[in-house]
Enzyme design. Sequence first.
Site, PDB file in Angstrom:
ATOM      1  N   TYR A   1       1.224   2.852  18.113  1.00  0.00           N
ATOM      2  CA  TYR A   1       0.282   2.135  17.239  1.00  0.00           C
ATOM      3  C   TYR A   1      -1.042   2.903  17.152  1.00  0.00           C
ATOM      4  O   TYR A   1      -1.538   3.189  16.051  1.00  0.00           O
ATOM      5  CB  TYR A   1       0.056   0.710  17.769  1.00  0.00           C
ATOM      6  CG  TYR A   1      -1.121  -0.009  17.164  1.00  0.00           C
ATOM      7  CD1 TYR A   1      -1.088  -0.481  15.852  1.00  0.00           C
ATOM      8  CD2 TYR A   1      -2.287  -0.235  17.904  1.00  0.00           C
ATOM      9  CE1 TYR A   1      -2.183  -1.154  15.302  1.00  0.00           C
ATOM     10  CE2 TYR A   1      -3.381  -0.897  17.368  1.00  0.00           C
ATOM     11  CZ  TYR A   1      -3.329  -1.354  16.070  1.00  0.00           C
ATOM     12  OH  TYR A   1      -4.412  -2.014  15.534  1.00  0.00           O
TER      13      TYR A   1
ATOM     14  N   ALA B   1      -2.507  -3.540   7.748  1.00  0.00           N
ATOM     15  CA  ALA B   1      -2.092  -2.598   8.806  1.00  0.00           C
ATOM     16  C   ALA B   1      -0.752  -3.045   9.373  1.00  0.00           C
ATOM     17  O   ALA B   1      -0.312  -4.173   9.146  1.00  0.00           O
ATOM     18  CB  ALA B   1      -3.123  -2.565   9.933  1.00  0.00           C
TER      19      ALA B   1
ATOM     20  N   THR C   1      -9.164   0.995  15.387  1.00  0.00           N
ATOM     21  CA  THR C   1      -8.973   0.297  16.654  1.00  0.00           C
ATOM     22  C   THR C   1      -9.430   1.096  17.873  1.00  0.00           C
ATOM     23  O   THR C   1      -9.452   2.335  17.844  1.00  0.00           O
ATOM     24  CB  THR C   1      -7.467  -0.032  16.805  1.00  0.00           C
ATOM     25  OG1 THR C   1      -7.218  -0.505  18.123  1.00  0.00           O
ATOM     26  CG2 THR C   1      -6.589   1.206  16.599  1.00  0.00           C
ATOM     27  N   ASP C   2      -9.723   0.380  18.942  1.00  0.00           N
ATOM     28  CA  ASP C   2     -10.032   1.002  20.240  1.00  0.00           C
ATOM     29  C   ASP C   2      -8.793   1.697  20.829  1.00  0.00           C
ATOM     30  O   ASP C   2      -8.922   2.499  21.745  1.00  0.00           O
ATOM     31  CB  ASP C   2     -10.545  -0.058  21.216  1.00  0.00           C
ATOM     32  CG  ASP C   2      -9.585  -1.221  21.418  1.00  0.00           C
ATOM     33  OD1 ASP C   2      -8.819  -1.533  20.480  1.00  0.00           O
ATOM     34  OD2 ASP C   2      -9.574  -1.819  22.508  1.00  0.00           O
TER      35      ASP C   2
ATOM     36  N   THR D   1       0.380  -3.945  12.774  1.00  0.00           N
ATOM     37  CA  THR D   1      -0.386  -4.296  13.976  1.00  0.00           C
ATOM     38  C   THR D   1       0.480  -4.707  15.178  1.00  0.00           C
ATOM     39  O   THR D   1      -0.065  -5.131  16.200  1.00  0.00           O
ATOM     40  CB  THR D   1      -1.383  -5.442  13.676  1.00  0.00           C
ATOM     41  OG1 THR D   1      -0.660  -6.528  13.107  1.00  0.00           O
ATOM     42  CG2 THR D   1      -2.477  -5.010  12.737  1.00  0.00           C
TER      43      THR D   1
ATOM     44  N   ILE E   1       0.835  -1.217   0.000  1.00  0.00           N
ATOM     45  CA  ILE E   1       0.000   0.000   0.000  1.00  0.00           C
ATOM     46  C   ILE E   1       0.866   1.263   0.000  1.00  0.00           C
ATOM     47  O   ILE E   1       0.343   2.367  -0.056  1.00  0.00           O
ATOM     48  CB  ILE E   1      -1.014   0.023   1.173  1.00  0.00           C
ATOM     49  CG1 ILE E   1      -0.318  -0.097   2.542  1.00  0.00           C
ATOM     50  CG2 ILE E   1      -2.036  -1.068   1.010  1.00  0.00           C
ATOM     51  CD1 ILE E   1      -1.245   0.181   3.720  1.00  0.00           C
TER      52      ILE E   1
HETATM   53  N1  NAP Z   1      -5.586  -7.726  16.005  1.00  0.00           N
HETATM   54  C1  NAP Z   1      -6.268  -6.978  16.868  1.00  0.00           C
HETATM   55  O1  NAP Z   1      -6.406  -7.291  18.063  1.00  0.00           O
HETATM   56  C2  NAP Z   1      -6.929  -5.712  16.380  1.00  0.00           C
HETATM   57  C3  NAP Z   1      -7.701  -4.966  17.290  1.00  0.00           C
HETATM   58  C4  NAP Z   1      -8.329  -3.804  16.834  1.00  0.00           C
HETATM   59  C5  NAP Z   1      -8.203  -3.410  15.511  1.00  0.00           C
HETATM   60  N2  NAP Z   1      -7.427  -4.152  14.659  1.00  0.00           N
HETATM   61  C6  NAP Z   1      -7.325  -3.696  13.269  1.00  0.00           C
HETATM   62  O2  NAP Z   1      -7.964  -4.674  12.462  1.00  0.00           O
HETATM   63  C7  NAP Z   1      -7.340  -4.737  11.176  1.00  0.00           C
HETATM   64  C8  NAP Z   1      -6.989  -6.172  10.838  1.00  0.00           C
HETATM   65  O3  NAP Z   1      -6.106  -6.660  11.840  1.00  0.00           O
HETATM   66  P1  NAP Z   1      -5.423  -8.089  11.735  1.00  0.00           P
HETATM   67  O4  NAP Z   1      -5.202  -8.560  13.128  1.00  0.00           O
HETATM   68  O5  NAP Z   1      -6.166  -8.937  10.757  1.00  0.00           O
HETATM   69  O6  NAP Z   1      -4.008  -7.672  11.134  1.00  0.00           O
HETATM   70  P2  NAP Z   1      -2.831  -8.624  10.590  1.00  0.00           P
HETATM   71  O7  NAP Z   1      -3.161 -10.055  10.831  1.00  0.00           O
HETATM   72  O8  NAP Z   1      -1.565  -8.065  11.143  1.00  0.00           O
HETATM   73  O9  NAP Z   1      -2.906  -8.389   9.025  1.00  0.00           O
HETATM   74  C9  NAP Z   1      -2.437  -7.230   8.413  1.00  0.00           C
HETATM   75  C10 NAP Z   1      -1.964  -7.611   7.034  1.00  0.00           C
HETATM   76  O10 NAP Z   1      -1.487  -6.428   6.381  1.00  0.00           O
HETATM   77  C11 NAP Z   1      -0.272  -6.772   5.716  1.00  0.00           C
HETATM   78  N3  NAP Z   1       0.553  -5.599   5.440  1.00  0.00           N
HETATM   79  C12 NAP Z   1       1.434  -4.973   6.251  1.00  0.00           C
HETATM   80  N4  NAP Z   1       2.056  -3.990   5.591  1.00  0.00           N
HETATM   81  C13 NAP Z   1       1.550  -3.974   4.341  1.00  0.00           C
HETATM   82  C14 NAP Z   1       1.799  -3.186   3.181  1.00  0.00           C
HETATM   83  N5  NAP Z   1       2.707  -2.208   3.188  1.00  0.00           N
HETATM   84  N6  NAP Z   1       1.079  -3.430   2.064  1.00  0.00           N
HETATM   85  C15 NAP Z   1       0.157  -4.410   2.031  1.00  0.00           C
HETATM   86  N7  NAP Z   1      -0.110  -5.202   3.090  1.00  0.00           N
HETATM   87  C16 NAP Z   1       0.581  -4.993   4.231  1.00  0.00           C
HETATM   88  C17 NAP Z   1       0.384  -7.700   6.708  1.00  0.00           C
HETATM   89  O11 NAP Z   1       1.484  -8.375   6.143  1.00  0.00           O
HETATM   90  P3  NAP Z   1       2.672  -8.862   7.135  1.00  0.00           P
HETATM   91  O12 NAP Z   1       2.069  -9.912   8.010  1.00  0.00           O
HETATM   92  O13 NAP Z   1       3.709  -9.360   6.190  1.00  0.00           O
HETATM   93  O14 NAP Z   1       3.082  -7.654   7.928  1.00  0.00           O
HETATM   94  C18 NAP Z   1      -0.783  -8.598   7.063  1.00  0.00           C
HETATM   95  O15 NAP Z   1      -0.978  -9.627   6.123  1.00  0.00           O
HETATM   96  C19 NAP Z   1      -6.139  -3.784  11.255  1.00  0.00           C
HETATM   97  O16 NAP Z   1      -6.502  -2.550  10.713  1.00  0.00           O
HETATM   98  C20 NAP Z   1      -5.906  -3.615  12.747  1.00  0.00           C
HETATM   99  O17 NAP Z   1      -5.302  -2.376  13.036  1.00  0.00           O
HETATM  100  C21 NAP Z   1      -6.807  -5.291  15.059  1.00  0.00           C
END
Ligand code: NAP
Length: 291
Positions: A123, A58, A99-100, A60, A35
């Site tokens: 973050y 993201a 996120t929260d 994360t 991105i």
């Molecule tokens: N997990 C939680 O507890 C939580 C809580 C509240 C909100 N959220 C939000 O929910 C959303 C989804 O979270 P998730 O836990 O599913 O996240 P995740 O498992 O970390 O997935 C994020 C994905 O984005 C990819 N990514 C990172 N940098 C990138 C780039 N430059 N271009 C394209 N892709 C890229 C990551 O690749 P890599 O793995 O190679 O980095 C990963 O596959 C996020 O917006 C997060 O902030 C998460």
Amino acid sequence: MIWVVGNGGMLGQELCRLFDTEKIDYSGTDRELSILETEVLKKHAEKYNPEWIINCSAYTAVDKAEDDRDSAFKINRDGVENLAKIAAVRDIPIIHISTDYVFDGTSAVALKEDAPTGPIGVYGQSKLAGEEVLRDQCLNHFIIRTAWLYGQYGPNFVYTMLKLMNERDSIKVVSDQVGSPTWTGDLSQLILRIISDKSNKYGTYHFSGEGQCSWYDFACEIYRLGRQKGMVESECDIAPCTSAEFQTRAKRPAFSLLSKEKVKSEIHFIPPEWRASLRRFIEEITERDII
Ligand SMILES: NC(=O)c1ccc[n+]([C@@H]2O[C@H](COP(=O)([O-])OP(=O)(O)OC[C@H]3O[C@@H](n4cnc5c(N)ncnc54)[C@H](OP(=O)(O)O)[C@@H]3O)[C@@H](O)[C@H]2O)c1
């Protein structure tokens, strides 16, 4: 056609599974189409002509972000700006997940969408910056703030607990942080609803499981269900502890319960109770899924 950005992540994979089941046409991209690469992103959009962009990508790593501010802001702010500009130019809506952690954790009541923000870590700051740039660059946006996300396709609290409960006789879990867990299965259903309804009720929404708990309460329920299913094979004592006893690099908000009134009234989507979703999740997974 829907463009799922971040299809390799925990939410992205769950969403794509749902789209497969629902036979919804989508194109998924992750790191290979960063991105941060504006020209490559534009070409992808030209080739696939998406009707929606859903950003599940993201940075994360909450603790790592404290020492890696640049990367967190690049992905969570600049990357979002790039996607927002593409959505704006092509006049298509974008659904973005936040996120929260944009809140400081001092509220005493469930947080509404217009509650004052004040992230206490890098973050959260970077995610808030991403929200701001998206509001600025693309009117047709949905920002869904969620919390305590877990699901089949990524490391998460439920998997960590199940592993620890099998390895140890006792564990301590923080009881002074209150919020509500969110199953990626439920969040994916909300996204599907927005898309299927072709909703134009743009804006910011809060979404998590209904009800409230501490991480300790969450762990106790994981243990109860894990024992019931035979995924936790022996007894494990779960004791409450304070955040002060369980130091992490980044501070976490003490209270981040999200109010779901808006998503219910505007999108007509009722979040399932967190315990019910956890039960469904644990029923669905096997030992082999645990990451
Ligand atoms: N997990 C939680 O507890 C939580 C809580 C509240 C909100 N959220 C939000 O929910 C959303 C989804 O979270 P998730 O836990 O599913 O996240 P995740 O498992 O970390 O997935 C994020 C994905 O984005 C990819 N990514 C990172 N940098 C990138 C780039 N430059 N271009 C394209 N892709 C890229 C990551 O690749 P890599 O793995 O190679 O980095 C990963 O596959 C996020 O917006 C997060 O902030 C998460």
